[in-house]
Design an enzyme around this catalytic site. Structure first.
Site, short mmCIF file in Angstrom:
data_model
loop_
_atom_site.label_atom_id
_atom_site.label_comp_id
_atom_site.label_asym_id
_atom_site.label_seq_id
_atom_site.Cartn_x
_atom_site.Cartn_y
_atom_site.Cartn_z
N LYS A 1 3.09 2.44 12.75
CA LYS A 1 4.20 2.27 12.39
C LYS A 1 5.00 3.48 11.71
CE LYS A 1 3.95 -1.42 9.55
NZ LYS A 1 2.67 -1.71 9.49
N LYS B 1 0.80 -1.35 -0.03
CA LYS B 1 -0.05 -0.05 0.01
C LYS B 1 0.91 1.03 0.01
CE LYS B 1 -2.13 -0.90 3.75
NZ LYS B 1 -1.44 -2.39 3.89
#
Lengths: 467, 288
Positions: free
Chosen positions: B44, B18
């Protein structure tokens, strides 16, 4: 009791098939509760009521030498404030979780709160009560509790309330007793047994009358009610037996003491009314070895009470009793002793342990039974249809009865246990019937509910759960 | 008159590519002269690395932790060709609630008027993995984005995640949530994968936005800390991303897909399993 290994006790629904919505008669409810899995009902319209967090807060507030940290946004403190106003209790703090804490975790705030609690009060034990926000986020409580326990060398005990796990608010007591059993109460193989019966209560217990009766009956007891001390709880592990003034409230502790420590649970109903108090005292005295003295005391008290009750009869008066189950059955029995007619019982919940009492009532007059924790609409509706002469319940619900034009007695203002309770309850009922001005005045203001609603059946919103 | 900004959410199974796809679309749109914002919606906080050389960028949630008065400059960096890079961030693993963090970060960006201030043509939201809870569905709810794309390979679990996202779109679209722009096939090898994704799209009433072939150029560019558009602008792979970006930018053919139920999805997958076996058998026979 393997549940002690688990983080949480099973809910009353899973453990005992507890129902929190029902409409029928005693026989039908007894039949239902005796099935392997009673059919749960849901309310399509439900009004606010206490939950497991509320009850856990109440019980924690009664533990002497403790500080409770309510790990939550400010709103949960409102519950505690209400309890504080009603009953006072041990000190407490709230961590005031904000949005950032809910995102990043609130364990730093929790650690600060434990430090503050210890510095301020030097408590014997600190409880950390979790709440819905913490439950949804699965926030870490244990690491903070373990770390601070090591630091301060006192128990720092997590109580994992979520507010939505069980529909039975009394599950909040189970959570507290489970936490005590898991983290605090440790058996000592070298300890000698204590020659006493555990006298167990929960949060909303007045103790004066029953203590007087126990003393009169010569029963040695270990006092685990009212303001509960950790040392009394610890001692309870070595008692000969346990008896509760409300075994429904204290059920988790009673069962755990029996299963884990061999302390026999004397399954006796609440000491309310003449017969109820007699049965209960004889059971306690039987375990404590003072049956003779108890019998003499009971006869004396009964004779004194009978004289007083002559002027407080309820002959032919129709009554609805709206209370938690143990109190409801006890008071209903006392109402019959006074000559009254119990037309309905309204309970906060019922489970398999209430089957025998319901059977008893089914074989007598088989009154209607509603399970309505809170739910003023259902209460108002049922009261309008049954039109009893007297409503007996707690203050917050007695208001609804008074507004419906029914004489109402609020029993949370008195100590209803033991022979002293008999002498307090009977005048309360008689006074409510005599002084009808308040209910007349309140009912003139009309109902909070529309006529269309009130014309529906009282169980209009109670539906079978379809799986 | 305020510019009509297109807000586009990009979802897909974890590890499916992605961030690579989103960053290359952002880079291609910026290269074409558009003003682009890319918001990484993942604790993240590694969505925009290849757009800004991998330098440290404080996340929105970190800034909220440190101060209640957060300014856009504190939480953004200008990346390749002026792409405004923002990372929502989140709690350290194992505590708190990352989904709630996405919600708070998006709310803060709206409060800061970021989209109007920056006069963005396109805002791309690169959202963690699958829709894992209500928080991660925030970008496709409440009218924040009006279109979502799902990145998928031909692997069953990637298709499964795409099917789940379709359920979320189906839930929120009627109340003003995003519709589906299409499936982006990523890391596609020659052979059956394109047909499999196309078949899944047909069965669920979804469109295919494009296919991105597997290429060493992608891995090489990322090793340099750059997008393909920046590191290998003349490569075929860069053109693939440019074409995909043009489609995403111009596509107005949005739909509400019909996800398969678990049993149908399993049966469909099994039928493809059989087809691949037969293809492999006939290939072996012809090779003999």
């Amino acid at each position: 009791m393997n549940e002690i290994r688990q983080r949480l006790p099973r809910t009353r629904e899973k453990r005992r098939g507890a129902l929190t919505a029902y409409y029928g008669d005693c026989a039908a409810l007894a039949d239902e509760l005796e099935q392997e899995e009673p059919r749960q009902r849901i309310r399509t319209y439900s009004e606010t009521d206490a939950d497991e967090v509320t009850f856990a807060i109440r019980l924690l507030g009664r533990i002497r030498g403790s500080v409770t940290i309510i790990h939550s946004p400010p709103g949960c403190g409102a519950i505690k404030l209400e309890d504080e106003l009603k009953a006072g209790g041990s000190p407490w703090l709230i961590t005031n979780i904000e949005e950032n804490d809910s995102i990043l975790g609130a364990d730093d705030k929790l650690r600060e709160a434990v430090d503050l609690a210890y510095r301020t009060w030097r408590p014997e034990i600190i409880f950390i009560l979790t709440t819905p926000v913490v439950a949804i986020n699965n926030d870490d409580i244990l690491s903070a509790a373990t770390e601070k326990e090591d630091l301060y060398n006192i128990p720092v005990v997590p109580v994992f309330a979520a507010g939505f796990r069980s529909r039975t608010a009394v599950y909040g007591y189970d959570l507290v007793f489970h936490a005590l059993a898991k983290y605090v109460l440790k058996g000592d193989p070298g300890a000698s047994p204590i020659p006493a019966v555990n006298l167990i209560g929960a949060a909303e217990t007045r103790t004066g009358n029953i203590i007087k009766d126990l003393n009169g009956a010569g029963v040695s007891y270990n006092n685990v009610l009212g303001s509960i001390s950790i040392s009394a709880l610890q001692q309870s592990l070595g008692a000969s037996a346990s008896i509760a003034i409300d075994q429904d409230d204290a059920r988790f502790l009673l069962e755990w003491l029996e299963a884990a420590h061999g302390v026999v649970h004397l399954e006796e109903t609440a000491p309310i009314g003449l017969a109820g108090t007699e049965r209960w005292l004889l059971a306690a005295a039987g375990a404590g070895g003072s049956t003779g003295q108890a019998r003499a005391y009971i006869e004396e008290e009964k004779a004194a009470a009978a004289q007083a009750l002559e002027r407080q009869r309820l002959d032919g008066v129709s009554v609805i009793v709206d209370l938690p189950p143990e109190q409801a059955f006890g008071i209903a029995e006392f109402v019959e002793e006074l000559g009254g007619v119990v037309v309905a019982l309204s309970l906060t919940h019922a489970d398999i342990s209430h089957g025998p009492r319901l059977r008893e009532w089914a074989s007598r007059s088989n009154p209607q039974v509603y399970i309505q924790p809170g739910q003023p609409f259902e209460k108002t509706n049922a009261l309008g249809k049954l039109k009893p002469a007297l409503y007996i319940g707690k203050g917050e619900a007695a208001v609804w009865a008074a507004r419906a034009g029914i004489a109402a007695a609020a029993v949370d203002s008195v100590d209803l246990y033991g022979f002293g309770g008999v002498q307090e309850l009977a005048p309360l009922f008689a006074k409510a019937l005599r002084n009808s001005a308040l209910s007349r005045y309140l009912s003139a203001g009309g109902s909070s509910y529309r006529a269309g609603w009130l014309s529906k059946s009282a169980n209009w919103h109670i539906k079978q759960e379809v799986k | 008159m305020a510019k009509a900004t297109k807000h586009i959410a990009i979802y897909g199974k974890g590890g499916i590519g992605k961030s690579t796809t989103t960053s290359n679309i952002s880079a291609a749109l910026a290269e074409a002269g558009y003003r682009v914002i890319q918001i990484g919606c993942d604790p993240k906080s590694d969505s925009t690395n290849t757009l800004r050389g991998g330098d440290y960028l404080p996340t929105v949630i970190d800034s909220l932790r440190d101060s209640s008065k957060v300014k856009l400059q504190d939480v953004s960096a200008i990346g390749f060709k002026g792409v405004l890079c923002i990372e929502a961030g989140g709690p350290v693993p194992g505590v708190g609630c990352a989904g709630r963090g996405i919600n708070a970060a998006v709310s803060l960006l709206q409060e800061l008027n970021v989209f109007e201030e920056y006069e963005a043509d396109y805002v791309l939201y690169d959202v963690l993995g699958d829709v894992v809870c209500g928080g991660f569905a925030v970008p496709i709810r409440d009218g924040i984005t009006d279109r979502a794309y799902v990145v998928s390979s031909s692997d069953f679990m990637a298709i499964y995640a795409a099917n789940n996202l379709f359920k979320a779109i189906g839930k929120y679209a009627p109340s003003g949530g995003a519709k589906l722009g299409g499936i982006i096939g990523n890391s596609i090898l020659p052979g059956y994968p394109e047909s499999l994704i196309t078949d899944f799209a047909e069965r669920t009433g979804a469109a295919v936005a494009g296919f991105v072939p597997r290429s060493p150029v992608v891995a090489q560019s990322e090793l340099y800390g750059k997008t393909v558009i920046e590191a290998s602008p003349g490569s075929e792979q860069a053109d693939v991303y440019r074409k995909l970006a043009a489609h995403v930018a111009g596509n107005e053919n949005l739909s509400v897909p019909n996800p398969l139920n678990v049993t149908d999805l399993r049966d469909w997958a099994r039928s493809w399993g059989d087809a691949i076996n037969q293809e492999a058998a006939s290939f072996s026979a012809s090779a003999r």
